[in-house]
Design an enzyme around this catalytic site. Structure first.
Site, PDB file in Angstrom:
ATOM      1  N   ASP A 108       0.964  -0.984  -0.042  1.00 42.80           N
ATOM      2  CA  ASP A 108       0.024   0.036  -0.006  1.00 42.80           C
ATOM      3  C   ASP A 108       1.028   1.481  -0.021  1.00 42.80           C
ATOM      4  OD1 ASP A 108      -2.190  -1.672   0.290  1.00 42.80           O
ATOM      5  OD2 ASP A 108      -2.304  -1.510   2.310  1.00 42.80           O
TER       6      ASP A 108
HETATM    7  N1  URA Z   1      -1.213  -5.847   4.026  1.00 38.11           N
HETATM    8  C1  URA Z   1      -1.772  -4.500   3.729  1.00 38.11           C
HETATM    9  O1  URA Z   1      -2.895  -4.374   4.588  1.00 38.11           O
HETATM   10  N2  URA Z   1      -1.022  -3.894   3.051  1.00 38.11           N
HETATM   11  C2  URA Z   1       0.177  -4.036   2.477  1.00 38.11           C
HETATM   12  O2  URA Z   1       0.750  -2.835   2.018  1.00 38.11           O
HETATM   13  C3  URA Z   1       0.617  -5.125   2.486  1.00 38.11           C
HETATM   14  C4  URA Z   1       0.016  -6.338   3.008  1.00 38.11           C
END
Ligand code: URA
Length: 242
Positions: A108
């Site tokens: 993310d």
């Molecule tokens: N899980 C999440 O919630 N975000 C990420 O970036 C990676 C795994």
């Protein structure tokens, strides 16, 4: 070392020197030497591994596959292009950006940590396939107390009310308090998976960092926002399955 025969202009595009038209200009401008001789025809055949190719005296390094490890900072989108935000590709040097590498899986925008970039589609696919069970380990800080019950819920496989079902994951509690610290190991890579799993047990992730993929740990000396080429040993660790 055998290598394959390819055109000089294609060779230079592959090593990231520029577009086909840019490198053709450079070649015609007598800036390129192959095995010590100036070559002015872009179509000249060279050997991808054994030919010594220099541009303005700089030796080019041809590899069929390029693999980089990046310590992703917050604020970058895991994509090769985005109309609005900076992408993880913006963290690479220009020559490396041109190598047509892409991120393996997604972190993310606000997640930090280990991200692999490669131009090897087959390897990327293998790493992402849930069947291959390549573990990803995340470190998270969480608002709220993580409990033994949460460990059980993660181990059983969490189901969300919207029907999403996650395969069993491993939750380790480093510290449980008003703000907790945890490690989460999963082998899937569903959208916001760690955040959603934590949300499903009534808490909220406030910081998330990927620290391991397969057998490969984020190197301690790789500071946030920097990257380097994976060594052969690291590549093996990455692709090994537990
Ligand atoms: N899980 C999440 O919630 N975000 C990420 O970036 C990676 C795994």
């Amino acid at each position: 070392m055998s290598g394959k025969k390819i055109r000089l202009d294609k060779y230079l595009v592959h090593v990231g020197y520029g577009t086909r038209s840019t490198v053709q200009k450079i070649i015609r401008g007598k800036k390129v030497k192959v095995d010590g001789q100036v070559i002015i025809k872009p179509e000249t055949a060279v050997n991808s591994l054994t030919s010594v190719v220099e541009v303005n005296g700089e030796r080019m390094d041809y590899q069929e596959f390029y693999h980089f490890i990046l310590n992703k900072p917050r604020g970058y989108i895991t994509a090769t292009e985005d109309g609005r935000d900076q992408t993880v590709l913006d963290l690479l040097g220009e020559r490396d950006q041109n190598k047509e590498v892409f991120p393996v899986g997604r972190l993310d925008k606000d997640t930090e940590g280990l991200l692999i970039l490669t131009n090897d589609g087959k390897m990327a696919h293998g790493l992402l396939s849930p069947k291959r069970h390549v573990d990803k380990v995340y470190y998270a800080r969480v608002a709220g107390k993580m409990t033994e019950e949460d460990i059980k819920m993660f181990a059983e496989g969490i189901a969300l009310t919207d029907g999403t079902k996650y395969a069993p994951g491993k939750l380790e509690i480093i510290r449980s308090d008003e703000e907790s610290e945890i490690y989460v190991t999963i082998h899937e890579g569903k959208f916001h998976q760690v955040k959603r799993m934590v949300q499903a047990v009534g808490k909220e992730v406030v910081y998330l960092k990927r620290i391991k993929m397969g057998g490969l740990e984020l190197p301690e000396d790789l500071s946030l926002g920097t990257y380097r080429t994976l060594t052969k040993e690291e590549l093996d660790l990455l692709t090994q399955t537990q």
